[in-house]
Structure formats: structure tokens, C-alpha cells
Design an enzyme around this catalytic site. Structure first.
Site, PDB file in Angstrom:
ATOM      1  N   LYS A 139     -18.062  73.846  42.092  1.00 66.54           N
ATOM      2  CA  LYS A 139     -16.695  73.585  41.620  1.00 66.54           C
ATOM      3  C   LYS A 139     -16.098  74.799  40.931  1.00 66.54           C
ATOM      4  O   LYS A 139     -14.905  75.032  41.000  1.00 66.54           O
ATOM      5  CB  LYS A 139     -16.742  72.382  40.669  1.00 66.54           C
ATOM      6  CG  LYS A 139     -15.394  71.923  40.158  1.00 66.54           C
ATOM      7  CD  LYS A 139     -14.608  71.231  41.245  1.00 66.54           C
ATOM      8  CE  LYS A 139     -13.227  70.818  40.792  1.00 66.54           C
ATOM      9  NZ  LYS A 139     -12.336  70.664  41.962  1.00 66.54           N
TER      10      LYS A 139
ATOM     11  N   ASN B 132     -26.366  82.538  33.967  1.00 72.08           N
ATOM     12  CA  ASN B 132     -25.197  82.314  34.814  1.00 72.08           C
ATOM     13  C   ASN B 132     -24.490  83.658  34.946  1.00 72.08           C
ATOM     14  O   ASN B 132     -24.157  84.276  33.943  1.00 72.08           O
ATOM     15  CB  ASN B 132     -24.280  81.270  34.157  1.00 72.08           C
ATOM     16  CG  ASN B 132     -22.870  81.259  34.733  1.00 72.08           C
ATOM     17  OD1 ASN B 132     -21.900  81.086  34.012  1.00 72.08           O
ATOM     18  ND2 ASN B 132     -22.738  81.449  36.017  1.00 72.08           N
ATOM     19  N   GLY B 133     -24.281  84.092  36.200  1.00 74.84           N
ATOM     20  CA  GLY B 133     -23.610  85.376  36.421  1.00 74.84           C
ATOM     21  C   GLY B 133     -24.354  86.153  37.491  1.00 74.84           C
ATOM     22  O   GLY B 133     -25.144  85.579  38.252  1.00 74.84           O
TER      23      GLY B 133
ATOM     24  N   LYS C 257      -9.481  71.959  53.444  1.00 74.83           N
ATOM     25  CA  LYS C 257     -10.053  70.679  53.004  1.00 74.83           C
ATOM     26  C   LYS C 257     -10.971  70.123  54.077  1.00 74.83           C
ATOM     27  O   LYS C 257     -12.072  69.670  53.809  1.00 74.83           O
ATOM     28  CB  LYS C 257      -8.890  69.722  52.739  1.00 74.83           C
ATOM     29  CG  LYS C 257      -9.047  68.768  51.615  1.00 74.83           C
ATOM     30  CD  LYS C 257      -8.621  69.278  50.270  1.00 74.83           C
ATOM     31  CE  LYS C 257      -9.382  70.486  49.846  1.00 74.83           C
ATOM     32  NZ  LYS C 257      -8.893  71.127  48.662  1.00 74.83           N
TER      33      LYS C 257
ATOM     34  N   CYS D  29     -23.426  78.675  38.466  1.00 75.49           N
ATOM     35  CA  CYS D  29     -24.537  78.029  37.784  1.00 75.49           C
ATOM     36  C   CYS D  29     -24.079  77.499  36.419  1.00 75.49           C
ATOM     37  O   CYS D  29     -23.116  78.000  35.838  1.00 75.49           O
ATOM     38  CB  CYS D  29     -25.720  78.962  37.529  1.00 75.49           C
ATOM     39  SG  CYS D  29     -26.236  79.837  39.013  1.00 75.49           S
TER      40      CYS D  29
ATOM     41  N   ARG E  79     -20.965  73.130  38.606  1.00 76.26           N
ATOM     42  CA  ARG E  79     -21.063  74.590  38.674  1.00 76.26           C
ATOM     43  C   ARG E  79     -22.094  75.067  39.710  1.00 76.26           C
ATOM     44  O   ARG E  79     -22.283  76.265  39.883  1.00 76.26           O
ATOM     45  CB  ARG E  79     -21.442  75.150  37.296  1.00 76.26           C
ATOM     46  CG  ARG E  79     -20.482  74.746  36.205  1.00 76.26           C
ATOM     47  CD  ARG E  79     -20.931  75.279  34.861  1.00 76.26           C
ATOM     48  NE  ARG E  79     -20.778  76.714  34.808  1.00 76.26           N
ATOM     49  CZ  ARG E  79     -19.683  77.345  34.435  1.00 76.26           C
ATOM     50  NH1 ARG E  79     -18.628  76.649  34.076  1.00 76.26           N
ATOM     51  NH2 ARG E  79     -19.625  78.657  34.415  1.00 76.26           N
TER      52      ARG E  79
ATOM     53  N   HIS F  25      -0.292  83.559  70.636  1.00 78.90           N
ATOM     54  CA  HIS F  25      -0.639  84.977  70.739  1.00 78.90           C
ATOM     55  C   HIS F  25      -2.154  85.192  70.794  1.00 78.90           C
ATOM     56  O   HIS F  25      -2.638  86.255  70.413  1.00 78.90           O
ATOM     57  CB  HIS F  25      -0.021  85.754  69.576  1.00 78.90           C
ATOM     58  CG  HIS F  25       1.477  85.764  69.633  1.00 78.90           C
ATOM     59  ND1 HIS F  25       2.178  86.502  70.564  1.00 78.90           N
ATOM     60  CD2 HIS F  25       2.393  85.081  68.917  1.00 78.90           C
ATOM     61  CE1 HIS F  25       3.479  86.286  70.396  1.00 78.90           C
ATOM     62  NE2 HIS F  25       3.628  85.422  69.400  1.00 78.90           N
TER      63      HIS F  25
ATOM     64  N   GLU G  29     -14.275  72.308  54.386  1.00 74.63           N
ATOM     65  CA  GLU G  29     -15.219  72.337  53.275  1.00 74.63           C
ATOM     66  C   GLU G  29     -15.961  71.021  53.084  1.00 74.63           C
ATOM     67  O   GLU G  29     -17.110  71.030  52.649  1.00 74.63           O
ATOM     68  CB  GLU G  29     -14.562  72.798  51.967  1.00 74.63           C
ATOM     69  CG  GLU G  29     -13.587  71.836  51.337  1.00 74.63           C
ATOM     70  CD  GLU G  29     -13.031  72.359  50.019  1.00 74.63           C
ATOM     71  OE1 GLU G  29     -11.861  72.100  49.739  1.00 74.63           O
ATOM     72  OE2 GLU G  29     -13.774  73.011  49.269  1.00 74.63           O
TER      73      GLU G  29
ATOM     74  N   TRP H  99     -26.339  77.682  41.627  1.00 78.35           N
ATOM     75  CA  TRP H  99     -25.648  77.989  42.877  1.00 78.35           C
ATOM     76  C   TRP H  99     -26.161  79.367  43.267  1.00 78.35           C
ATOM     77  O   TRP H  99     -25.845  80.366  42.616  1.00 78.35           O
ATOM     78  CB  TRP H  99     -24.136  78.003  42.679  1.00 78.35           C
ATOM     79  CG  TRP H  99     -23.370  78.197  43.953  1.00 78.35           C
ATOM     80  CD1 TRP H  99     -22.994  77.229  44.831  1.00 78.35           C
ATOM     81  CD2 TRP H  99     -22.860  79.433  44.476  1.00 78.35           C
ATOM     82  NE1 TRP H  99     -22.307  77.775  45.877  1.00 78.35           N
ATOM     83  CE2 TRP H  99     -22.208  79.132  45.688  1.00 78.35           C
ATOM     84  CE3 TRP H  99     -22.907  80.763  44.058  1.00 78.35           C
ATOM     85  CZ2 TRP H  99     -21.596  80.106  46.474  1.00 78.35           C
ATOM     86  CZ3 TRP H  99     -22.306  81.738  44.836  1.00 78.35           C
ATOM     87  CH2 TRP H  99     -21.652  81.399  46.035  1.00 78.35           C
TER      88      TRP H  99
ATOM     89  N   GLU I 150      -3.979  74.600  53.622  1.00 73.78           N
ATOM     90  CA  GLU I 150      -4.747  73.779  52.681  1.00 73.78           C
ATOM     91  C   GLU I 150      -5.440  72.627  53.416  1.00 73.78           C
ATOM     92  O   GLU I 150      -6.606  72.317  53.149  1.00 73.78           O
ATOM     93  CB  GLU I 150      -3.812  73.261  51.572  1.00 73.78           C
ATOM     94  CG  GLU I 150      -4.418  72.227  50.627  1.00 73.78           C
ATOM     95  CD  GLU I 150      -5.619  72.747  49.828  1.00 73.78           C
ATOM     96  OE1 GLU I 150      -5.911  73.949  49.882  1.00 73.78           O
ATOM     97  OE2 GLU I 150      -6.284  71.915  49.182  1.00 73.78           O
TER      98      GLU I 150
HETATM   99  C1  F6R Z   1     -11.076  74.009  47.565  1.00 73.74           C
HETATM  100  C2  F6R Z   1     -11.322  74.473  46.215  1.00 73.74           C
HETATM  101  C3  F6R Z   1     -11.451  75.939  46.003  1.00 73.74           C
HETATM  102  C4  F6R Z   1     -10.773  76.336  44.675  1.00 73.74           C
HETATM  103  C5  F6R Z   1     -11.051  77.809  44.373  1.00 73.74           C
HETATM  104  C6  F6R Z   1     -10.388  78.255  43.096  1.00 73.74           C
HETATM  105  O1  F6R Z   1     -10.980  72.618  47.602  1.00 73.74           O
HETATM  106  O2  F6R Z   1     -11.432  73.703  45.297  1.00 73.74           O
HETATM  107  O3  F6R Z   1     -10.945  76.675  47.057  1.00 73.74           O
HETATM  108  O4  F6R Z   1      -9.404  76.099  44.779  1.00 73.74           O
HETATM  109  O5  F6R Z   1     -12.437  78.005  44.272  1.00 73.74           O
HETATM  110  O6  F6R Z   1     -10.889  77.558  41.992  1.00 73.74           O
HETATM  111  P1  F6R Z   1     -10.065  77.505  40.643  1.00 73.74           P
HETATM  112  O7  F6R Z   1      -8.808  76.763  40.913  1.00 73.74           O
HETATM  113  O8  F6R Z   1     -10.966  76.765  39.693  1.00 73.74           O
HETATM  114  O9  F6R Z   1      -9.797  78.912  40.232  1.00 73.74           O
END
Ligand code: F6R
Length: 608
Positions: free
Chosen positions: A603, A101-102, A485, A2, A27, A504, A488, A75, A481
């Protein structure tokens, strides 16, 4: 998670609240709200499900105007993302309004013990704070906040209004970021400097601190409620670069920015054809006489860069290294001592699990290095030393350019460590540094040649219910990765497997037409991965290979082949990930997904 904001201004602050919340949407963005004390001395509130754009419409329709207010973008943690759970929350008597926030870990205990069940208007943990403020208020707001915070367990950044003190904005923080600042046009509380859209001076609140902000003065108090002096310094937003430019989405723009992001990050790390890493980060003495092992701790994509980092450290410098998922690490009684170099990787620098793991490693005596994109973030400020990725502000929730920048730091670190350990000679170190310096151009070339085939493949696979990504060793990290991607942003079920592991069990899920995307850039294991591609093809899979130019002939039988330029196998992950990023982007586009703000995500993940 948040984002919170609060402001007092000379005129109507509602546009500043909404503008600030738009900046904080990274956020969380599942619901939002503002509360303000109006000139008529009422506590007004507007809340909505969904994003700040809908809040803006509702605020305009309500003709809300006020000189002081607080706002929140959410969030959801406790309670569904519906209007009654959106912040701000009010105390039952309507005197206090709170944004948070928290997470308040003992919210249900407080509800049943202290508030004796009470009548709650929401399902949130936050609402107990508003109730406690009412309970402890005897005319002094700072004392009520102090007594309230004493009852809380968990993490919080709070912005609070009290109808009895209409010229004062209150804040408190413990474990979640909160900045208090003063500019020409107003005073502010915010989760991130980016929400303060003017030049300002300010400071972060540390654990347990409380503040009371008036138009003319910022006052601070410790957890006991005693006044404390805090130095104010210019508050700098990371980079106010929030424009999509000619691109349809921030994610696409950020994918295209990767050559610059990697170039800028590597620039201070390569000098005269050699990798240079500050002695404070890696000293010859520590490497030769102290270093026993390396632990790389992070979440999500950042953890995937750590997987690559750990493999490179072991291969190139023969130091024992492991990548650890931050949320698991702190509960696993990790073996850490003075001989541990603990590396924490984070774009935001605020990820709660990573930060908690950092504190644990620090307590146990490890040397703490962080690789962080946001300067001044909590992870950066609590580390012994920091290497900054210079990806610039990343807005799309799915990381791309920060991921690439993090990888490039690991490459530089691995070369330097191997040199200091005497595992590679000067000539090899220079050759690898040369390859590293060429990476930004190769990234640009790879992006250019991958756009059209990624678009074409997305057309073919976008309606498939699931898919697999496979690879071995470093290519497995890249496949992992790529899979993250894809899921998500496109909401397709995708899984990554070490290529040899598929047979397996998981291969039973391969149906005619199931996309299986194999990454093969390392000549040492490419032939094995090629056999795994044959195995899935024999079962009807749509096989896709992402390979380097020199390995391409071996994968000619795959249904689709993405070819990336040749580079050192150590660094090829930086190139192979690019077609995967583009493939997820175009698949999500075709599926009509909200690419920059995928559902259920945020994010910056500031809750555990
Ligand atoms: C995926 C993504 C997340 C972040 C993860 C860590 O695209 O962005 O998996 O990599 O939440 O976030 P940070 O790097 O901000 O600690």
C-alpha cells in the site's frame, strides 16, 4: 517499503508485536518475522514466508513470550521473499537483531570493502547493518548505531535489539518513517501510529536521529550521537477503522464509501455555493503576479488524478500545467523556479519517489502544495501548504476512495484558479461549484446502477488474456486508471491508450472477443471515440462503452454500455471510473485473486 515495530512492555509483548504487524501489513506482506529477548536472556527469532497470519501461527507454536521485541512485515527489495531473507536479521555473533524499512544503496560495497566479503545468511541489503553493528560495537550501542549509520547510503528506519542491554529498544531513521512513543502499557517504535494500539505520546525521528527507549524514558540523539530533546505529542492513528463490515473485501467497502469520502473532502472547499480555497494555498497575488506554470507530481493512481488536474487547469484557467511521474521527474532536470506551483498528490503521504521530487522542487524555489490523505505524513509535513483528502483510512492496496477524493480536490482547485485568473465569471464559478456539490449523490447513484452490469461483464471477460481501455483527453486519464485497477488486482494484462492512438499500432493486438473498454463522457470528443469503438468492433472486439446518459444513444451499438449520470464534462471522470473499479473488483473475484493484498504490491511504497 516494509513495516517495522518494536516494543517493551511489563508483560509478554509478543501479542502487541503481532497485532501491530497486522496493522502494518499494508506496507508489505510477502514475509514477516519477530525477534525478542526472553526472560531467559536469549535472543529468539521466528520468521516466515507469507503474511502475518502465518507468523502468528508459528509464534504460537513456538510459545514465544518476552518483555521486549521487534517485528517486521516485508515487501522484498533485495532477495526473494523466502524465510532466510525475512527480518529480523542477526549479527554474526548473535548479539544484535535488526529490522529495517528502506534500501541500503551501498550494501554490496559495504559487503566487499568493509566486511571483506563476510559470511551472510541472507541476500538482503539489511544484513550488512547487523554486521556493521557488530564491527563498531565497543560496549556502547548508541555509538555503534551512529558509526553504522555513517557508513550507510540510502534510506532506513531501524529497530534494534542488543542482548547486552535487554531493557532497551534502539531506533534510527533517515528517509523512512519512524515514530517513537510511550503509552500506558509500553514504549514503541513503529513505521506508522496505526501499529500502536493504545493512547500514546511520541514523536517522529528526523533525518539521522537515533533513539534509545527504556520502559521509563525515551532518549534521543542526533546523527553525531549527541543527546537532543524532542517534544512528545499525542500520537494519533489516522483512523482505526479496519473492519470490513458486511463486505467481502476492503476494496468493495471502500468503493461503496466513495460518496462519503468525496463529500467529506469537498465539504470545507465549498461554502455558500462557491469554491473556497485558503489564501495560503492560492492567493490572488501569486496567481496574478507570480504563477507561471503548474507541475503535478505523483505515482500510480495519484498520478492519474494529476493527469486530470493538469488538463483542467489548462482548460479552465489557461495556466500551463503538466502531470509528471515522480520517479522520472527528479532525474529529468525539471524547469522549476519561484513561478512554479508544484502539487504533490499522495494517499499515504509517504511515497518515496513523490517525497524526493517534493524536496527537489522545494530546493529550486517552487511553491509546494500537497494533496494528502494521511495527516502528519512526511509529504504533508514538508509542504508549504496541504489540502487533506478526507477519504478515511484506505486499507485495500488498490486505491479507490482516495483516488476519488483526490480528483474532487483538483476540481475545486481548477474552479478557484480559473476564477482568480478571471477566466470564468462568477456565474460560471457558481454553476460549477453547484455541480461539484452534487457529485457525492451522483457517485452514489452511479455505484448503485453499475454493480449488476459490472458483475455480469466480469463473468464474460474474466478468462480473456488481455484487454484495452481507451479514451480521449479527460476520458483517457480515466481509462488509464481503469486499466491500472484491472491489472493490479486481477493480474490480467490490460493497456490504456489515447483512443486515437490505437490504430497506430496496437490495434494489431485486437482479436475476436478482445475486450476494448471505451470511456466517453466529454461531448467535445465523444464522436471521435465512438468512431474508434466502431474500428475495434469491425475487428471483432468485444466493445464496452462507459458513457454519460446524454451520450448513450451514440454508443448504442457497443456490446455493453455502462451509463453514468450527466454532470459537467469536467467532473465526469469521477463517475466514469466507478464502473471500471467495480469491473476490476468482480473480475478479480471471479479469478480468485487476493483482492485486498494483490501479489508483489504494497500500500505504501517507501522505496525508490
Ligand atoms: C493503485 C495504487 C498506487 C498508488 C501509488 C501512489 O491502485 O494505489 O498506484 O496510487 O502507489 O501511492 P500514494 O498515493 O500513497 O502516494
Amino acid at each position: 517499503m516494509c513495516g517495522i515495530i518494536g516494543t517493551i512492555g511489563d508483560r509478554n509483548i509478543v501479542p502487541a508485536l503481532i497485532g501491530g504487524l497486522r496493522q502494518l501489513e499494508y506496507r508489505g506482506y510477502d514475509s514477516a518475522g519477530v525477534a525478542a529477548i526472553t526472560q531467559a536472556h536469549t535472543l529468539a527469532r521466528v520468521r516466515t514466508e507469507g503474511k502475518i497470519a502465518s507468523l502468528d501461527e508459528k509464534v504460537t507454536a513456538a510459545k514465544l513470550e518476552a518483555p521486549i521485541g521487534i517485528g517486521h512485515t516485508r515487501w522484498a527489495t533485495h532477495g526473494a521473499p523466502v524465510e532466510r531473507n525475512a527480518h529480523p536479521h542477526f549479527s554474526p555473533d548473535g548479539r544484535f537483531a535488526v529490522v529495517h524499512n528502506g534500501i541500503i544503496e551501498n550494501a554490496s560495497e559495504i559487503k566487499s570493502m568493509l566486511l571483506k566479503g563476510g559470511v551472510f545468511a541472507s541476500d538482503t541489503d539489511t544484513e550488512v547493518i547487523a554486521h556493521l553493528l557488530q564491527l563498531y560495537y565497543t560496549g556502547d550501542v548508541v555509538q555503534a548505531i551512529r558509526d553504522t549509520c555513517r557508513r550507510l547510503r540510502g534510506a532506513w528506519a531501524l529497530a534494534i535489539l542488543c542482548l547486552d542491554t535487554p531493557d532497551t529498544l534502539y531506533g534510527a531513521a533517515s528517509g523512512s518513517p519512524l515514530l517513537a512513543a510511550k503509552g500506558e502499557n509500553g514504549v514503541y517504535l513503529a513505521s506508522d501510529a496505526i501499529a500502536i494500539r493504545e493512547k500514546a505520546v511520541g514523536c517522529r525521528l528526523h533525518k539521522g536521529e537515533i533513539c534509545a527507549l527504556d520502559r521509563d524514558a525515551l532518549r534521543f540523539f542526533d546523527a553525531e550521537g549527541k543527546p537532543v530533546f524532542k517534544e512528545l505529542a499525542p500520537v494519533s492513528a489516522n483512523e482505526n477503522d479496519t473492519d470490513k463490515g458486511a463486505y467481502a473485501h476492503h476494496m468493495l467497502r471502500e468503493i461503496m464509501q466513495q460518496p462519503d469520502a468525496v463529500g467529506r473532502t469537498l465539504s470545507p472547499l465549498i461554502e455558500d455555493g462557491r469554491v473556497v480555497i485558503d489564501d495560503g494555498v492560492l492567493s490572488a497575488d501569486f496567481v496574478k503576479n507570480g504563477l507561471r506554470e503548474i507541475k503535478i507530481v505523483a505515482c500510480g493512481s495519484a498520478y492519474h488524478t494529476g493527469m486530470t488536474g493538469a488538463m483542467l487547469f489548462e482548460r479552465l484557467s489557461r495556466v500551463s500545467a503538466r502531470a509528471e511521474i515522480a520517479s522520472e521527474f527528479r532525474y529529468a532536470s525539471p524547469l522549476i523556479d519561484e513561478g512554479t506551483l508544484a502539487i504533490f498528490v499522495s494517499q499515504s503521504g509517504e511515497t518515496a519517489d513523490t517525497l524526493a521530487a517534493l524536496r527537489l522542487a522545494k530546493e529550486r524555489g517552487a511553491k509546494i502544495l500537497s494533496i494528502v490523505n494521511v495527516p502528519g505524513s512526511a509529504i504533508a509535513s514538508e509542504s508549504d501548504c496541504v489540502i487533506h483528502t478526507k477519504a478515511g483510512r484506505e486499507i485495500a492496496v488498490a486505491t479507490t476512495k482516495a483516488y476519488s477524493a483526490q480528483l474532487s480536490v483538483f476540481y475545486a482547485l481548477a474552479i478557484r484558479l480559473a476564477s482568480l485568473k478571471g477566466e470564468i465569471d462568477e456565474e460560471t464559478a457558481r454553476r460549477l461549484a453547484h455541480e461539484l456539490a452534487a457529485l457525492p449523490d451522483r457517485i452514489a447513484e452511479t455505484i448503485e446502477v453499475s454493480v449488476a452490469p459490472a458483475k455480469a461483464l466480469a463473468e464474460q471477460i474474466y478468462a480473456r488474456p488481455d484487454m484495452f481501455f481507451i479514451g480521449r483527453q479527460l476520458d483517457f486519464a480515466t481509462a488509464t486508471e481503469g486499466s491500472l485497477k484491472m491489472k493490479e488486482i486481477s493480474y490480467l494484462n490490460s493497456q490504456a491508450y489515447a483512443a486515437g492512438e490505437l490504430k497506430h499500432g496496437t490495434i494489431s493486438l485486437v482479436e475476436p472477443g478482445t475486450p476494448v473498454i471505451a470511456v466517453a463522457t466529454d461531448p467535445a470528443v465523444a464522436a471521435k471515440t465512438q468512431s474508434n469503438v466502431c474500428e475495434v468492433k469491425a475487428r471483432g472486439a468485444k466493445s464496452v462503452a462507459v458513457v454519460t446518459r446524454s451520450l448513450a444513444p451514440a454508443f448504442a451499438d457497443a456490446d455493453v454500455v455502462f451509463t453514468v449520470p450527466d454532470t459537467s464534462p469536467y467532473f465526469a471522470g469521477s463517475l466514469a471510473v466507478l464502473p471500471l473499479q467495480l469491473l476490476s473488483y468482480y473480475t478479480a473475484l471471479k479469478r480468485g485473486c487476493d483482492i485486498d493484498q494483490p501479489k508483489n504490491l504494497a500500500k505504501s511504497v517507501t522505496v525508490e
